[in-house]
Design a protein around this motif. Structure first.
Motif, PDB file in Angstrom:
ATOM      1  N   ALA A   1      -5.245  12.935   4.031  1.00  0.00           N
ATOM      2  CA  ALA A   1      -5.597  11.678   4.701  1.00  0.00           C
ATOM      3  C   ALA A   1      -5.874  10.571   3.699  1.00  0.00           C
ATOM      4  O   ALA A   1      -5.425   9.424   3.869  1.00  0.00           O
ATOM      5  CB  ALA A   1      -6.803  11.893   5.613  1.00  0.00           C
ATOM      6  N   VAL A   2      -6.575  10.873   2.629  1.00  0.00           N
ATOM      7  CA  VAL A   2      -6.857   9.872   1.585  1.00  0.00           C
ATOM      8  C   VAL A   2      -5.551   9.450   0.900  1.00  0.00           C
ATOM      9  O   VAL A   2      -5.323   8.269   0.640  1.00  0.00           O
ATOM     10  CB  VAL A   2      -7.885  10.434   0.571  1.00  0.00           C
ATOM     11  CG1 VAL A   2      -7.985   9.539  -0.654  1.00  0.00           C
ATOM     12  CG2 VAL A   2      -9.244  10.590   1.227  1.00  0.00           C
ATOM     13  N   ALA A   3      -4.684  10.404   0.615  1.00  0.00           N
ATOM     14  CA  ALA A   3      -3.403  10.088  -0.033  1.00  0.00           C
ATOM     15  C   ALA A   3      -2.548   9.188   0.856  1.00  0.00           C
ATOM     16  O   ALA A   3      -1.922   8.236   0.368  1.00  0.00           O
ATOM     17  CB  ALA A   3      -2.660  11.370  -0.371  1.00  0.00           C
ATOM     18  N   ILE A   4      -2.509   9.449   2.145  1.00  0.00           N
ATOM     19  CA  ILE A   4      -1.739   8.613   3.073  1.00  0.00           C
ATOM     20  C   ILE A   4      -2.330   7.212   3.138  1.00  0.00           C
ATOM     21  O   ILE A   4      -1.597   6.209   3.109  1.00  0.00           O
ATOM     22  CB  ILE A   4      -1.663   9.268   4.465  1.00  0.00           C
ATOM     23  CG1 ILE A   4      -0.783  10.527   4.418  1.00  0.00           C
ATOM     24  CG2 ILE A   4      -1.139   8.289   5.504  1.00  0.00           C
ATOM     25  CD1 ILE A   4      -0.793  11.344   5.690  1.00  0.00           C
ATOM     26  N   ALA A   5      -3.641   7.108   3.204  1.00  0.00           N
ATOM     27  CA  ALA A   5      -4.289   5.790   3.273  1.00  0.00           C
ATOM     28  C   ALA A   5      -4.010   4.975   2.014  1.00  0.00           C
ATOM     29  O   ALA A   5      -3.699   3.776   2.085  1.00  0.00           O
ATOM     30  CB  ALA A   5      -5.790   5.955   3.485  1.00  0.00           C
ATOM     31  N   ILE A   6      -4.070   5.605   0.855  1.00  0.00           N
ATOM     32  CA  ILE A   6      -3.786   4.899  -0.403  1.00  0.00           C
ATOM     33  C   ILE A   6      -2.321   4.478  -0.468  1.00  0.00           C
ATOM     34  O   ILE A   6      -2.000   3.365  -0.883  1.00  0.00           O
ATOM     35  CB  ILE A   6      -4.175   5.774  -1.607  1.00  0.00           C
ATOM     36  CG1 ILE A   6      -5.701   5.910  -1.680  1.00  0.00           C
ATOM     37  CG2 ILE A   6      -3.626   5.200  -2.907  1.00  0.00           C
ATOM     38  CD1 ILE A   6      -6.184   6.884  -2.729  1.00  0.00           C
ATOM     39  N   SER A   7      -1.404   5.349  -0.043  1.00  0.00           N
ATOM     40  CA  SER A   7       0.026   4.991  -0.096  1.00  0.00           C
ATOM     41  C   SER A   7       0.352   3.847   0.845  1.00  0.00           C
ATOM     42  O   SER A   7       1.168   2.981   0.523  1.00  0.00           O
ATOM     43  CB  SER A   7       0.900   6.211   0.190  1.00  0.00           C
ATOM     44  OG  SER A   7       0.695   6.659   1.519  1.00  0.00           O
TER      45      SER A   7
ATOM     46  N   ALA B   1       1.835   0.261  -0.399  1.00  0.00           N
ATOM     47  CA  ALA B   1       3.079  -0.244   0.194  1.00  0.00           C
ATOM     48  C   ALA B   1       2.887  -1.663   0.729  1.00  0.00           C
ATOM     49  O   ALA B   1       3.745  -2.532   0.529  1.00  0.00           O
ATOM     50  CB  ALA B   1       3.548   0.693   1.302  1.00  0.00           C
ATOM     51  N   LEU B   2       1.791  -1.926   1.415  1.00  0.00           N
ATOM     52  CA  LEU B   2       1.525  -3.279   1.927  1.00  0.00           C
ATOM     53  C   LEU B   2       1.326  -4.268   0.790  1.00  0.00           C
ATOM     54  O   LEU B   2       1.800  -5.411   0.851  1.00  0.00           O
ATOM     55  CB  LEU B   2       0.309  -3.256   2.856  1.00  0.00           C
ATOM     56  CG  LEU B   2       0.499  -2.521   4.181  1.00  0.00           C
ATOM     57  CD1 LEU B   2      -0.815  -2.441   4.945  1.00  0.00           C
ATOM     58  CD2 LEU B   2       1.556  -3.208   5.030  1.00  0.00           C
ATOM     59  N   TRP B   3       0.653  -3.851  -0.259  1.00  0.00           N
ATOM     60  CA  TRP B   3       0.437  -4.720  -1.406  1.00  0.00           C
ATOM     61  C   TRP B   3       1.764  -5.077  -2.081  1.00  0.00           C
ATOM     62  O   TRP B   3       2.029  -6.228  -2.395  1.00  0.00           O
ATOM     63  CB  TRP B   3      -0.500  -4.025  -2.389  1.00  0.00           C
ATOM     64  CG  TRP B   3      -0.746  -4.787  -3.651  1.00  0.00           C
ATOM     65  CD1 TRP B   3      -1.399  -5.973  -3.795  1.00  0.00           C
ATOM     66  CD2 TRP B   3      -0.310  -4.409  -4.958  1.00  0.00           C
ATOM     67  NE1 TRP B   3      -1.419  -6.344  -5.109  1.00  0.00           N
ATOM     68  CE2 TRP B   3      -0.751  -5.395  -5.852  1.00  0.00           C
ATOM     69  CE3 TRP B   3       0.387  -3.308  -5.454  1.00  0.00           C
ATOM     70  CZ2 TRP B   3      -0.505  -5.346  -7.210  1.00  0.00           C
ATOM     71  CZ3 TRP B   3       0.620  -3.265  -6.816  1.00  0.00           C
ATOM     72  CH2 TRP B   3       0.179  -4.262  -7.681  1.00  0.00           C
ATOM     73  N   LEU B   4       2.635  -4.069  -2.287  1.00  0.00           N
ATOM     74  CA  LEU B   4       3.933  -4.320  -2.914  1.00  0.00           C
ATOM     75  C   LEU B   4       4.828  -5.187  -2.042  1.00  0.00           C
ATOM     76  O   LEU B   4       5.581  -6.015  -2.541  1.00  0.00           O
ATOM     77  CB  LEU B   4       4.635  -2.995  -3.228  1.00  0.00           C
ATOM     78  CG  LEU B   4       4.089  -2.224  -4.419  1.00  0.00           C
ATOM     79  CD1 LEU B   4       4.784  -0.880  -4.545  1.00  0.00           C
ATOM     80  CD2 LEU B   4       4.247  -3.023  -5.692  1.00  0.00           C
TER      81      LEU B   4
END
Length: 146
Positions: free
Chosen positions: A15-21, A25-28
């Motif tokens: 869950a943490v990995a998905i939230a960070i990805s 993605a939104l930042w990029l």
């Protein structure tokens, strides 16, 4: 001491990995979106009308099919800046372009440009009209004087 089960630990890590990805993605997307705006002018029509014995009117419709505002800062007639021809009283342009005057065309919109050639041209002559934008791009169109 009691620890959490391996299954719950795995669920938390995923869950943490998905939230960070998703955040990355939104930042990029925001960063890349700023660099992908582009102007794309298209001259949808260009026609010439004879208005006097020694004069012609060139009518252009220019559409910006890009994602950024295109600013026309100069128009060239056979390689000569329109501002030079206007100062020599050989041509007129509406809206006025050249020198310090520019014509912005927002993305998705169009602009009609009328160029009146007064002297120094002859019937049957091909004339190259080239639109130059502030970003350095050029959009040529050939017309033949009737």
């Amino acid at each position: 001491m009691k620890a959490i089960s391996p299954v719950i630990a795995t669920v938390i890590i995923v869950a943490v990995a998905i939230a960070i990805s998703i955040a990355v993605a939104l930042w990029l997307t925001g960063i890349v979106g700023g660099f992908t705006t582009v102007e794309n002018l298209q001259i949808t029509y260009a026609y010439v009308e004879s208005i006097t014995d020694d004069g012609w009117e060139i009518n252009l419709k220019v559409e910006n099919k890009g994602t950024a505002t295109a600013t026309i800062d100069e128009v060239f007639i056979n390689g000569i800046p329109i501002s030079t021809l206007v100062s020599q009283n050989k041509a007129e342009i509406n809206p006025h372009v050249g020198g310090t005057n520019t014509v912005p065309i927002p993305a998705g919109q169009s602009q009609e440009i009328t160029i009146t050639l007064k002297e120094g041209f002859s019937s049957g002559q091909q004339v190259e009209v080239k639109l130059h934008t502030a970003s350095g791009k050029e959009y040529p169109k050939m017309v033949t004087l009737p």
